[in-house]
Write an enzyme that holds these catalytic residues in place. Structure first.
Site, short mmCIF file in Angstrom:
data_model
loop_
_atom_site.label_atom_id
_atom_site.label_comp_id
_atom_site.label_asym_id
_atom_site.label_seq_id
_atom_site.Cartn_x
_atom_site.Cartn_y
_atom_site.Cartn_z
N SER A 1 12.07 -11.32 -4.66
CA SER A 1 13.13 -12.30 -4.38
C SER A 1 12.70 -13.65 -4.93
CB SER A 1 13.37 -12.41 -2.87
OG SER A 1 14.40 -13.34 -2.61
N LYS B 1 13.25 -4.99 0.93
CA LYS B 1 14.07 -5.86 0.07
C LYS B 1 15.57 -5.59 0.29
CE LYS B 1 15.17 -8.85 -3.06
NZ LYS B 1 15.91 -8.53 -4.20
N HIS C 1 16.47 -7.39 3.36
CA HIS C 1 16.48 -8.82 2.99
C HIS C 1 17.81 -9.19 2.35
CE1 HIS C 1 15.95 -11.82 -0.23
NE2 HIS C 1 15.07 -12.41 0.53
N ASN C 2 18.25 -8.36 1.42
CA ASN C 2 19.50 -8.67 0.74
C ASN C 2 20.71 -8.51 1.66
OD1 ASN C 2 17.79 -9.00 -1.41
ND2 ASN C 2 19.17 -8.05 -2.88
N GLU D 1 20.94 -11.60 3.47
CA GLU D 1 21.48 -12.61 2.55
C GLU D 1 23.02 -12.54 2.49
OE1 GLU D 1 19.37 -12.58 -1.33
OE2 GLU D 1 21.37 -12.38 -2.19
N1 LIG Z 1 18.27 -11.83 -11.19
C1 LIG Z 1 17.81 -11.90 -9.95
O1 LIG Z 1 18.01 -12.89 -9.23
C2 LIG Z 1 16.99 -10.77 -9.37
C3 LIG Z 1 16.25 -11.00 -8.20
C4 LIG Z 1 15.47 -9.98 -7.69
C5 LIG Z 1 15.43 -8.74 -8.32
N2 LIG Z 1 16.17 -8.54 -9.44
C6 LIG Z 1 16.10 -7.23 -10.08
O2 LIG Z 1 15.30 -7.34 -11.24
C7 LIG Z 1 15.74 -6.39 -12.23
C8 LIG Z 1 15.99 -7.13 -13.52
O3 LIG Z 1 16.98 -8.10 -13.29
P1 LIG Z 1 17.29 -9.27 -14.32
O4 LIG Z 1 18.08 -10.26 -13.55
O5 LIG Z 1 16.07 -9.68 -15.02
O6 LIG Z 1 18.24 -8.49 -15.33
P2 LIG Z 1 18.62 -8.90 -16.82
O7 LIG Z 1 18.45 -10.34 -17.06
O8 LIG Z 1 19.95 -8.27 -17.08
O9 LIG Z 1 17.52 -8.15 -17.70
C9 LIG Z 1 17.49 -6.75 -17.76
C10 LIG Z 1 16.28 -6.32 -18.57
O10 LIG Z 1 16.30 -4.91 -18.66
C11 LIG Z 1 16.44 -4.50 -20.03
N3 LIG Z 1 17.35 -3.37 -20.09
C12 LIG Z 1 18.60 -3.27 -19.58
N4 LIG Z 1 19.11 -2.05 -19.82
C13 LIG Z 1 18.16 -1.37 -20.52
C14 LIG Z 1 18.10 -0.08 -21.06
N5 LIG Z 1 19.11 0.79 -20.92
N6 LIG Z 1 16.98 0.29 -21.73
C15 LIG Z 1 15.95 -0.57 -21.87
N7 LIG Z 1 15.95 -1.83 -21.36
C16 LIG Z 1 17.04 -2.21 -20.70
C17 LIG Z 1 17.01 -5.70 -20.74
O11 LIG Z 1 16.66 -5.61 -22.11
P3 LIG Z 1 17.47 -6.43 -23.22
O12 LIG Z 1 16.81 -7.75 -23.32
O13 LIG Z 1 17.32 -5.60 -24.44
O14 LIG Z 1 18.91 -6.52 -22.76
C18 LIG Z 1 16.30 -6.83 -20.01
O15 LIG Z 1 14.98 -6.98 -20.43
C19 LIG Z 1 16.98 -5.72 -11.65
O16 LIG Z 1 16.64 -4.51 -11.06
C20 LIG Z 1 17.44 -6.71 -10.59
O17 LIG Z 1 18.16 -6.08 -9.54
C21 LIG Z 1 16.94 -9.52 -9.99
#
Ligand SMILES: NC(=O)c1ccc[n+]([C@@H]2O[C@H](COP(=O)([O-])OP(=O)(O)OC[C@H]3O[C@@H](n4cnc5c(N)ncnc54)[C@H](OP(=O)(O)O)[C@@H]3O)[C@@H](O)[C@H]2O)c1
Length: 303
Positions: A121, A171, A174-175, A178
């Protein structure tokens, strides 16, 4: 320590940066190579395939997945299972369903791989503020990866939650919390705005003041202050709220455990509600009132 990061999105890129800033070595692979190059320019080592990533790390390897939950995680784990050696560790930092985590941990254990689930988070602010980490899985693997957790988290901001699935379960809850908090802020501020007192009130200032010693102070209110400062009436936004799974899983868990969780459940329903325009249920209500009482209804165009 050395960490192999897979997924340099909004989360993974900044986590890699924070690890580099904390003196760790980071090797990274990302589907889109441009982001890998970006991290290389900042001191990381770039891998352009999972084989390359494996070869950049010394066993026992630590590989952190920061990918969308679901099939993408499964596909990467399948590939890694064939590439890695006994004793290597994989951390899933996605918002994965804890039931998938338990299944994956069992499968990977069959290949001698240790699987940790890390609920993360902190969002885009994590780079500067640190990421709160809720970790599950084999405790000996947790101890090995602990230096990385320590760097990623703010002081005292990580916890070993228990066996496989415990991190993602925590988590999820937690969500769910939220969802309820956000809903309460939304409803309270909407009530205020509908009143003669609140109509002209500066909500950015109010959020600021509430964060000075009030019982409802929070980081969400700091974000509310930032949002109202940019757009006092939020006119630039559509009234449409997405959900990304954890709320649904929390409600499912409440049902399975027979534990009453009305606030979280209603918050989830409200998100669904936000997406309904001219809903069928509302038209049924209007139709029934007209039928039983001859009550006035509006025309379809006026909706
Ligand atoms: N954003 C938040 O606030 C947050 C907070 C806590 C947890 N999370 C979790 O963290 C994880 C990542 O979230 P994010 O916000 O960083 O997402 P994001 O910005 O959309 O990034 C996704 C990442 O995964 C890669 N990806 C997506 N589809 C893929 C595929 N089919 N094959 C290979 N690579 C792929 C993307 O590569 P490309 O660069 O090539 O698109 C990018 O590096 C998720 O599970 C999310 O739920 C997010």
């Amino acid at each position: 320590m050395q960490v192999g990061m897979i997924g340099l999105g909004r989360m993974g890129m900044n986590m890699a940066r924070r690890l580099l800033g904390g003196g760790h070595g980071v090797a990274a692979f990302n589907r889109t190579p441009q982001k890998t190059k970006e991290l290389e320019a900042e001191g990381g080592r770039g891998a352009y395939s999972l084989d390359e990533l494996r070869d950049l790390l010394i066993p026992p390897r630590v590989i952190w997945l920061m990918l969308p939950a679901g099939e993408t995680v499964d596909a990467h784990l399948e590939e890694l299972r064939a590439l890695l050696s006994e004793g290597d560790m994989i951390v899933d930092g996605a918002n994965s369903d804890y039931r998938d985590t338990v299944r994956r941990a069992k499968g990977l254990a069959g290949a001698g791989l240790l699987f940790l689930d890390a609920g993360v988070s902190g969002g885009i602010w994590g780079l500067s503020q640190g990421y709160c980490l809720m970790v599950g899985g084999p405790e000996d693997a947790f101890r090995v990866v602990e230096p990385a957790f320590k760097t990623l988290a703010p002081p005292e901001g990580y916890m070993y939650c228990g066996p496989s699935g415990a991190g993602h379960f925590t988590k999820m809850i937690h969500n769910g919390i939220e969802y309820g908090l956000m809903q309460a802020y939304g409803e309270g501020l909407a009530l205020l705005k509908a009143s003669p007192y609140g109509r002209r009130m500066d909500l950015a200032q109010l959020a600021h003041v509430w964060n000075r010693g009030s019982v409802v102070r929070s980081w969400l209110l700091e974000l509310a202050e930032a949002a109202f400062t940019k757009d006092p009436d939020l006119t630039g936004l559509g009234a449409y709220v997405e959900d990304s799974g954890e709320g649904r899983w929390t409600v499912r868990e409440a049902v399975d455990l027979g534990v009453s969780a009305p606030v979280i459940t209603m918050s989830l329903m409200e998100r669904f509600r936000s997406r309904e325009k001219n809903s069928f249920s509302d038209r049924v209500l209007a139709a029934l009132r007209r039928e039983f009482g001859g009550h006035a209804v509006s025309d379809a165009e006026e909706k």
